[in-house]
Each structure stands twice: as structure tokens, then as C-alpha cells.
Scaffold this motif. Structure first.
Motif, PDB file in Angstrom:
ATOM      1  N   THR A 283       0.853  -1.184   0.000  1.00 35.08           N
ATOM      2  CA  THR A 283       0.000   0.000   0.000  1.00 35.08           C
ATOM      3  C   THR A 283       0.887   1.232   0.000  1.00 35.08           C
ATOM      4  O   THR A 283       1.776   1.368   0.853  1.00 35.08           O
ATOM      5  CB  THR A 283      -0.920   0.016   1.232  1.00 35.08           C
ATOM      6  N   LEU A 284       0.651   2.134  -0.962  1.00 38.18           N
ATOM      7  CA  LEU A 284       1.388   3.392  -1.052  1.00 38.18           C
ATOM      8  C   LEU A 284       0.445   4.539  -0.736  1.00 38.18           C
ATOM      9  O   LEU A 284      -0.679   4.584  -1.247  1.00 38.18           O
ATOM     10  CB  LEU A 284       1.971   3.578  -2.457  1.00 38.18           C
ATOM     11  N   VAL A 291       3.621   8.819  -4.564  1.00 38.77           N
ATOM     12  CA  VAL A 291       3.353   7.390  -4.753  1.00 38.77           C
ATOM     13  C   VAL A 291       4.047   6.862  -6.007  1.00 38.77           C
ATOM     14  O   VAL A 291       4.489   5.701  -6.043  1.00 38.77           O
ATOM     15  CB  VAL A 291       1.844   7.087  -4.776  1.00 38.77           C
ATOM     16  N   VAL A 292       4.152   7.703  -7.031  1.00 40.18           N
ATOM     17  CA  VAL A 292       4.861   7.261  -8.235  1.00 40.18           C
ATOM     18  C   VAL A 292       6.330   6.996  -7.912  1.00 40.18           C
ATOM     19  O   VAL A 292       6.906   5.976  -8.317  1.00 40.18           O
ATOM     20  CB  VAL A 292       4.718   8.295  -9.368  1.00 40.18           C
ATOM     21  N   GLN A 297      10.037   1.785  -6.882  1.00 36.10           N
ATOM     22  CA  GLN A 297      10.940   0.940  -6.096  1.00 36.10           C
ATOM     23  C   GLN A 297      10.238  -0.331  -5.592  1.00 36.10           C
ATOM     24  O   GLN A 297      10.829  -1.101  -4.835  1.00 36.10           O
ATOM     25  CB  GLN A 297      11.476   1.723  -4.887  1.00 36.10           C
ATOM     26  N   ALA A 298       8.982  -0.547  -6.019  1.00 39.13           N
ATOM     27  CA  ALA A 298       8.183  -1.635  -5.458  1.00 39.13           C
ATOM     28  C   ALA A 298       8.340  -2.954  -6.201  1.00 39.13           C
ATOM     29  O   ALA A 298       7.730  -3.953  -5.821  1.00 39.13           O
ATOM     30  CB  ALA A 298       6.706  -1.238  -5.426  1.00 39.13           C
ATOM     31  N   LYS A 322       1.509   5.335 -14.779  1.00 42.80           N
ATOM     32  CA  LYS A 322       2.850   5.400 -14.203  1.00 42.80           C
ATOM     33  C   LYS A 322       3.230   4.106 -13.485  1.00 42.80           C
ATOM     34  O   LYS A 322       4.405   3.707 -13.480  1.00 42.80           O
ATOM     35  CB  LYS A 322       2.933   6.563 -13.213  1.00 42.80           C
ATOM     36  N   LEU A 323       2.228   3.453 -12.865  1.00 44.51           N
ATOM     37  CA  LEU A 323       2.476   2.256 -12.062  1.00 44.51           C
ATOM     38  C   LEU A 323       1.544   1.147 -12.540  1.00 44.51           C
ATOM     39  O   LEU A 323       0.448   0.952 -12.005  1.00 44.51           O
ATOM     40  CB  LEU A 323       2.244   2.545 -10.576  1.00 44.51           C
ATOM     41  N   PRO A 324       1.926   0.387 -13.564  1.00 43.01           N
ATOM     42  CA  PRO A 324       1.031  -0.617 -14.164  1.00 43.01           C
ATOM     43  C   PRO A 324       0.582  -1.723 -13.208  1.00 43.01           C
ATOM     44  O   PRO A 324      -0.431  -2.370 -13.470  1.00 43.01           O
ATOM     45  CB  PRO A 324       1.884  -1.199 -15.303  1.00 43.01           C
ATOM     46  N   ASN A 325       1.302  -1.946 -12.111  1.00 39.32           N
ATOM     47  CA  ASN A 325       0.918  -2.997 -11.165  1.00 39.32           C
ATOM     48  C   ASN A 325      -0.137  -2.537 -10.169  1.00 39.32           C
ATOM     49  O   ASN A 325      -0.473  -3.277  -9.239  1.00 39.32           O
ATOM     50  CB  ASN A 325       2.142  -3.489 -10.393  1.00 39.32           C
TER      51      ASN A 325
END
Length: 381
Positions: A283-284, A291-292, A297-298, A322-325
Motif C-alpha cells: 500500500t502506497l 506514490v509514483v 521501487q516496489a 505510471k504504475l502498471p501494477n
């Protein structure tokens, strides 16, 4: 004697529209390798094989293949139905089919002489007695008590007392010369939730005390709570937890299987063995930029993003670009619109653009583009 304890596979789980079946294939293959490398004598699967009571053919195929692989090389396997499983499917389909292959499958509560208590002779000549009780709802506890205890007066006792009485009957076959194992799918008082368990069946009405298990028990193998933990009681008691983190409430859980060493004259020793194959969950929390930066780094983790800023058009899409996951995007509660803070204004004499601006303000949506787009639509109308 070596025992491998696992539970709460929840095969078929989908998280925010993301299937987990490929992860589950990987982690269950690892579980089978652990059974092989540790050369265990007995495998206990303490319920919740499936995520739903109507599992897909793909989910059933994975569970069936895994159970047969665990049975290979002469290992004994005891399997229970959990609250997510269909007890009828487990009892009427899996029990007779897998029983032909030497697996002990219990979908519904059974009398000791009908499979509720099983005596197992290992390859090395050791003997174990396994008392097995699948998940009991309040309604079924009454019926099970009638079948096992033949005492209608007990139907007025509370759930915990019924479960205690049933387990007492199932454990009557324990002897000083055998390794005595009790297994059930239930919530013990003092247990810590893993975050993803179905809340209605982990409330106080479903909890049972640790002393439900008799002192003659060498090990109590539990399922239902998704976090690995040991519970103080009259015997060694443990939850193996789930082999993957099932939702974001479980992101801090460490998936393991438990290898248990037990003899008739010594206290069981429990050793957690890490399981790999499930993708981590994270969780970000922060602004879009924050958050990006953190999400980069996740690694391969699936993400839940909680934004600490007001909503705006396309904000969730920006996060996912920006964060496909990312599987879930939320606005922090502090930045959400609150119905009790809205100001009621007269609509008389006010333009549609003014009214729309009020609407955005009430919902704490700060995005000038929306006002401009609304004005363009009015001009085109």
C-alpha cells in the motif's frame, strides 16, 4: 514423525479483478517440493482449498494435482473443508475419488469410525491418530452434535461448547503410544487475524478456546486465520497461515508452511518454512508524485494507492499509467467529500456552470478542466 501443515490456499482468488492462479500454481509447486525435501510422513491441509464454494475447473484441477503430488512417495494426506469450500463438493466428490488414492478427505463432520478419526501408519513404522473436524457453522454445529453426540439437550449450548464436545469425541482414540494430531478450521480465542478472513465467521460467536483440545494432543493444526502464529494452550497449537497474501490487509504476512516434529513422548517442535511464488502486496500513500516515486521501487508487487489529495478527472488513470501494477486507487478519507459539510444554496437565478462548480466543490474535486469541459458541452447543446 514429520508433519507438514498448510491451510487456506484459496485457489481461484481474484484480487481487484486480478487473477492469482499463476501465483498459486507456483507456490503450491513449492509446497510440494518442501514435502519432498523435508521427507515428511504426513501432510495436513486444514481447510479453505478454494476461494469459493463453486470453484472453476482450473482451480479444481490445480487443487487435485497438488493433493495427488503431496500423496506421492507414500506420504499420507489429511484434507479438511473450510468455510470457503463447498462441504458437499469436498465430501461427495473429492472424498470418494481421492480416497481411492489413499488420501483422507473430510468435507462434513464424521463419527470417529466413519473417518472423523484416522489411524495412520507411516513408512518408518510410526503410528499417528488424526482427529479431523471441518469448519462448522452455528447451524451445522447443532446437526453435527446430534449425529456425533446423540444428545438433543446439548443443542441449547453455545457454539464453543458444541465444538469442544465434538472434538472430545473425535480425540477419544488418542493413545500414549501414538502421535496424536487434532485439526480443524476455526477461530481460536487469542488468535490474530491476517486481515483477509471473512469477518462474519471470525466474530466472537465463532471463537473457541484453546483448551478445546485435550492435553493428550501432541499437535493441533489449524486453518482459518491467514497469518502464521502459535497459540498458547494445553498442547502445541498453530495456524500455518495462507501460502500467499490474499488481499492488502495481509501484505505484512510472511507465507510459510509448517514442518512439525512429533513423537509420542515429546512435545511437538514447529518450524516455519518460507514459501515463494506469491507476488507481494504493498500500500502506497501520498500525493501523485510521492506514490509514483515509491512505486518505482516496489518491484513486482501489486499496489494499492491511497492519494492524499483531492480527486480530479483521470487521476486514477494517471496512477495506473505510471504504475502498471496498481490494482486499486483510492482518495484518502481526509480528502473525500463529506455530505454533512455541504452548504445548501438556492438554485434560483444561478447558471448551470455555477451549479456544476458547487457540485465539484461539495465533493472536493479540484480540477478546472472539468468546469471548462462542462461549459463546452453547454455551448454545443
Amino acid at each position: 514423525m514429520k508433519i507438514l501443515h498448510t491451510a487456506d490456499w484459496h485457489v481461484g482468488k481474484v484480487l481487484k479483478n486480478q487473477p492469482r492462479i499463476d501465483e498459486q500454481k507456483t507456490v503450491l509447486r513449492h509446497l510440494v517440493r518442501v514435502a519432498q525435501e523435508e521427507d515428511v510422513d504426513l501432510v495436513v491441509v486444514a481447510g479453505d482449498l478454494f476461494e469459493t464454494s463453486a470453484p472453476s475447473p482450473q482451480a479444481q484441477g490445480l487443487v487435485m494435482h497438488t493433493l495427488m503430488a503431496l500423496r506421492a512417495e507414500g506420504r499420507h494426506v489429511v484434507v479438511l473443508a473450510g468455510n470457503h469450500d463447498s462441504s458437499r463438493l469436498v465430501h461427495e466428490v473429492y472424498r470418494p475419488v481421492l480416497g481411492e488414492l489413499g488420501l483422507h478427505v473430510i468435507g462434513t463432520p464424521q463419527r470417529p469410525d466413519r473417518g472423523g478419526t484416522t489411524t495412520i501408519d507411516t513408512r518408518s513404522g510410526e503410528r499417528a491418530v488424526v482427529a479431523a473436524l471441518p469448519f462448522l457453522s452455528h447451524r451445522y454445529a447443532v446437526r453435527a452434535a446430534e449425529v456425533l453426540l446423540h444428545d438433543p439437550s446439548r443443542h441449547n449450548q453455545d457454539y464453543a461448547n458444541r465444538v469442544r464436545a465434538i472434538i472430545s469425541v473425535l480425540c477419544q482414540g488418542f493413545t500414549p503410544d501414538t502421535v496424536n494430531v487434532a485439526t480443524t478450521h476455526a477461530t481460536l480465542l487469542g488468535g490474530r487475524w491476517g486481515g483477509g478472513e471473512r469477518a462474519v465467521q471470525t466474530l466472537l460467536g465463532y471463537e473457541i478456546p484453546p483448551d478445546t483440545f485435550p492435553v493428550t494432543t501432541h499437535y493441533a493444526a489449524l486453518g482459518h486465520l491467514h497469518r502464521y502464529q502459535q497459540i498458547d494452550g494445553p498442547c502445541p497449537i498453530a495456524y500455518s497461515g495462507s501460502p500467499i497474501a490474499l488481499d492488502f490487509g495481509e501484505e505484512a504476512n510472511e507465507p510459510v508452511a509448517l514442518v512439525v516434529h512429533a513423537t509420542p513422548d515429546s512435545r511437538a517442535q514447529i518450524r516455519p518454512v518460507p514459501l515463494v511464488g506469491g507476488r507481494p502486496l504493498r500500500t502506497l500513500r501520498g500525493t501523485l508524485d510521492e506514490v509514483v516515486a515509491a512505486g518505482e521501487q516496489a518491484g513486482e508487487a501489486y499496489l494499492r494507492v491511497i492519494l492524499t489529495q483531492k480527486a480530479s478527472a483521470g487521476l486514477a488513470d494517471q496512477v495506473r499509467d505510471k504504475l502498471p501494477n496498481t490494482l486499486d486507487v483510492q482518495i484518502d478519507e481526509k480528502f473525500r467529500a463529506r455530505a454533512d459539510t455541504r452548504v445548501t444554496r438556492s438554485r434560483i437565478g444561478r447558471s448551470p456552470t455555477d451549479l456544476f462548480a458547487d457540485f465539484l466543490s461539495e465533493r472536493e474535486i479540484d480540477d478546472p478542466r472539468l468546469g471548462a469541459m462542462f461549459a463546452e458541452l453547454l455551448e454545443e447543446a
